[in-house]
Design a protein around this motif. Structure first.
Motif, PDB file in Angstrom:
ATOM      1  N   ARG A 158     -31.076 -38.413  40.640  1.00  0.00           N
ATOM      2  CA  ARG A 158     -30.871 -36.982  40.374  1.00  0.00           C
ATOM      3  C   ARG A 158     -30.978 -36.200  41.683  1.00  0.00           C
ATOM      4  O   ARG A 158     -31.939 -36.359  42.439  1.00  0.00           O
ATOM      5  N   GLN A 211     -27.366 -32.570  39.719  1.00  0.00           N
ATOM      6  CA  GLN A 211     -26.316 -33.542  39.453  1.00  0.00           C
ATOM      7  C   GLN A 211     -26.881 -34.961  39.572  1.00  0.00           C
ATOM      8  O   GLN A 211     -28.020 -35.163  39.974  1.00  0.00           O
ATOM      9  N   ASN A 242     -24.315 -44.506  29.420  1.00  0.00           N
ATOM     10  CA  ASN A 242     -24.565 -43.811  28.156  1.00  0.00           C
ATOM     11  C   ASN A 242     -25.963 -44.109  27.634  1.00  0.00           C
ATOM     12  O   ASN A 242     -26.647 -43.220  27.107  1.00  0.00           O
ATOM     13  N   MET A 255     -28.565 -42.349  30.148  1.00  0.00           N
ATOM     14  CA  MET A 255     -28.539 -40.891  30.198  1.00  0.00           C
ATOM     15  C   MET A 255     -28.378 -40.247  28.825  1.00  0.00           C
ATOM     16  O   MET A 255     -28.408 -39.022  28.713  1.00  0.00           O
ATOM     17  N   ASP A 256     -28.192 -41.067  27.786  1.00  0.00           N
ATOM     18  CA  ASP A 256     -27.956 -40.555  26.435  1.00  0.00           C
ATOM     19  C   ASP A 256     -26.688 -39.703  26.395  1.00  0.00           C
ATOM     20  O   ASP A 256     -26.649 -38.666  25.744  1.00  0.00           O
ATOM     21  N   TRP A 257     -25.659 -40.154  27.130  1.00  0.00           N
ATOM     22  CA  TRP A 257     -24.357 -39.507  27.107  1.00  0.00           C
ATOM     23  C   TRP A 257     -23.437 -40.228  26.131  1.00  0.00           C
ATOM     24  O   TRP A 257     -23.834 -41.203  25.484  1.00  0.00           O
ATOM     25  N   SER A 258     -22.206 -39.742  26.033  1.00  0.00           N
ATOM     26  CA  SER A 258     -21.242 -40.360  25.115  1.00  0.00           C
ATOM     27  C   SER A 258     -19.869 -40.464  25.777  1.00  0.00           C
ATOM     28  O   SER A 258     -18.855 -40.097  25.182  1.00  0.00           O
ATOM     29  N   LEU A 259     -19.842 -40.960  27.007  1.00  0.00           N
ATOM     30  CA  LEU A 259     -18.564 -41.171  27.685  1.00  0.00           C
ATOM     31  C   LEU A 259     -17.785 -42.292  26.988  1.00  0.00           C
ATOM     32  O   LEU A 259     -18.374 -43.305  26.606  1.00  0.00           O
ATOM     33  N   HIS A 300     -13.738 -35.117  29.563  1.00  0.00           N
ATOM     34  CA  HIS A 300     -14.740 -35.577  28.591  1.00  0.00           C
ATOM     35  C   HIS A 300     -16.052 -34.796  28.698  1.00  0.00           C
ATOM     36  O   HIS A 300     -17.137 -35.309  28.414  1.00  0.00           O
ATOM     37  N   PHE A 319     -17.496 -33.610  31.470  1.00  0.00           N
ATOM     38  CA  PHE A 319     -18.277 -33.893  32.669  1.00  0.00           C
ATOM     39  C   PHE A 319     -17.438 -33.589  33.916  1.00  0.00           C
ATOM     40  O   PHE A 319     -16.211 -33.639  33.895  1.00  0.00           O
ATOM     41  N   ARG A 331     -21.873 -34.387  36.773  1.00  0.00           N
ATOM     42  CA  ARG A 331     -22.656 -33.292  36.171  1.00  0.00           C
ATOM     43  C   ARG A 331     -22.037 -32.929  34.827  1.00  0.00           C
ATOM     44  O   ARG A 331     -20.835 -32.693  34.746  1.00  0.00           O
ATOM     45  N   PRO A 332     -22.861 -32.875  33.770  1.00  0.00           N
ATOM     46  CA  PRO A 332     -22.325 -32.414  32.480  1.00  0.00           C
ATOM     47  C   PRO A 332     -21.905 -30.955  32.576  1.00  0.00           C
ATOM     48  O   PRO A 332     -22.588 -30.136  33.182  1.00  0.00           O
TER      49      PRO A 332
END
Length: 435
Positions: free
Chosen positions: A359, A364, A377, A380-384, A413, A415, A433-434
């Protein structure tokens, strides 16, 4: 208009009793439908394994939901229509023409409260218990009504086919995974399911949908032994290596002639030297090809689920991955597959690596381009999306439809992606960066 006392005779009480009985039957059918469709098959299976005949019967009749719902709806509509007809006849006899409107009002309230809301509320609250209780009776109803339901089913399918709608008989089976995944995601968002538990279960469910090429170690990173190297060099390489098994090649890396286990190599060299009092010069005659096991090759399109089963069946932990032309693509181990379920597995011999996600001060994230989208994913608990690419670098190249240059920025998506480092045409680092 008050009903005449002469009209309240035996027929009145018989009709009233019949209406009440039909309301009870309507409530039974409504509650049964809700209980059998809302109950968890997993919980019913657990009860059936403990000896519950009602749960076993519930499992049997819910195997064909279309026939079950058709039979219950048929019974429910029969009793509702009959109850409404009797009520209309009774109220018309008592109140004349105004009895039709009064019967409609009264029966609507009675059916809504006592035949719909009340039984369905109880059935939802105690779905497995109610399903086990009503299953034996509903089983008889399904058997009796099955010829009519079969005819109705054919008619319905024929009408739907006219409009281009096809009914998939296995749709409920195919939806099980999505149902479990959705429940896990919902539970995690509500704080009921821990992130680690969600990732483990989803990882196990995804094994059948992912190929070995997605998680294999690329051939550029494989440590190999040259069969033509001096035995002392081979021994030194194995002693320094953190790996237990190493592929052996001859002439060129593509020509894999075997896989050697470190223990087998050490035992063979120890025996070749003559034991404790042996002569190290005898190692010059050592031939590693006699110690190496036959290589095990697998296609890159093999699913992780199938490959894990093969590893367990063959009592093997190591396989070399090849493409459709037989060219070496990488290697995969049983540990790699297990890590897709339980996360990173590290022991005292693993090389410590830098944290793949850093980080920055501006909020970012600096991430290696070779890091898989699935790992990002999970971390970071993302959903790419990972449908078109396995790694972050691959995702950027796919979306950009070009080889990006350092400093180039893309947004997709949800980001923002900035290329921060490259090695030739390979994107090695990204700043994300989201949005």
């Amino acid at each position: 208009m008050e009903p005449s006392s002469s009209l309240i005779d035996g027929a009145f009480w018989v009709t009233t009793g019949a209406i009440l009985l039909l309301l009870v039957l309507s409530g039974f059918f409504s509650g049964s439908e809700t209980a059998l469709t809302a109950s968890s098959r997993g919980k019913l299976r657990a009860q059936a394994d403990k000896g519950s005949r009602g749960a076993q019967k519930a499992l049997e009749i819910t195997d064909d939901n279309e026939r079950l719902i058709g039979s219950v709806l048929l019974g429910n509509n029969l009793v509702n229509i009959l109850a409404a007809s009797l009520a209309t006849a009774l109220f018309t006899r008592l109140f004349g023409e105004s009895g039709v409107a009064l019967a409609t009002l009264v029966m609507t309230l009675l059916v809504l409260i006592f035949a719909e809301v009340l039984p369905k509320t109880y059935a939802i609250t105690n779905s497995e218990k109610a399903a086990s209780a009503v299953a034996p009776i509903i089983s008889v109803v399904v058997t009796v009504f099955s010829p009519i339901v079969a005819a109705v089913r054919l008619l319905v399918r024929g009408v739907l086919r006219l409009f281009g709608v096809q009914i998939d008989p296995d749709s409920n089976i195919l939806a099980v995974r999505e149902e479990i995944a959705g429940a896990l995601q919902l539970g995690h968002s509500e704080g009921v399911v821990q992130k680690e538990d969600r990732d483990r279960i989803l990882g196990a469910l995804d094994l059948g949908d992912r190929a070995v090429e997605e998680i294999m170690l690329h051939r550029s990173n494989i440590e190999m032994i040259d069969a033509d190297d001096a035995p002392e060099a081979i021994l030194q390489q194995c002693l320094k290596s953190p790996h237990t098994r190493l592929p052996v090649f001859r002439d060129e890396p593509e020509n894999i002639v075997g896989v050697v286990h470190a223990k087998d190599l050490f035992r063979a060299m120890y025996a070749q030297a003559g034991g404790n009092q042996g002569d190290a010069n005898r190692l010059k005659e050592f031939d590693i090809s006699k110690v190496a096991n036959d290589p095990y090759f697998v296609p890159e399109t093999t699913t992780l689920d199938d490959q894990m089963r093969e590893f367990l069946r063959m009592h093997s932990h190591f396989a070399l991955v090849v493409d459709e032309y037989g060219s070496l693509r990488g290697l995969i181990t049983l540990e790699d597959i297990l890590e897709e379920i339980v996360g990173e597995i590290a022991d005292e011999f693993d090389i410590e690596e830098d944290v793949p996600v850093t980080r920055t001060e501006d909020g970012q994230f600096l991430i290696e381009g070779a890091m898989t989208i699935r790992d990002v994913n999970r971390a970071m608990d993302w959903s790419l999306p990972d449908d078109e690419a396995n790694t972050l670098a691959g995702l950027v190249i796919h979306e950009a439809q070009m080889i990006p240059v350092i400093g180039q920025v893309f947004s997709f998506h949800g980001f923002r992606f900035e290329v921060t480092a490259k090695d030739g045409n390979r994107v090695t680092e990204l700043k994300i960066r989201p949005l």
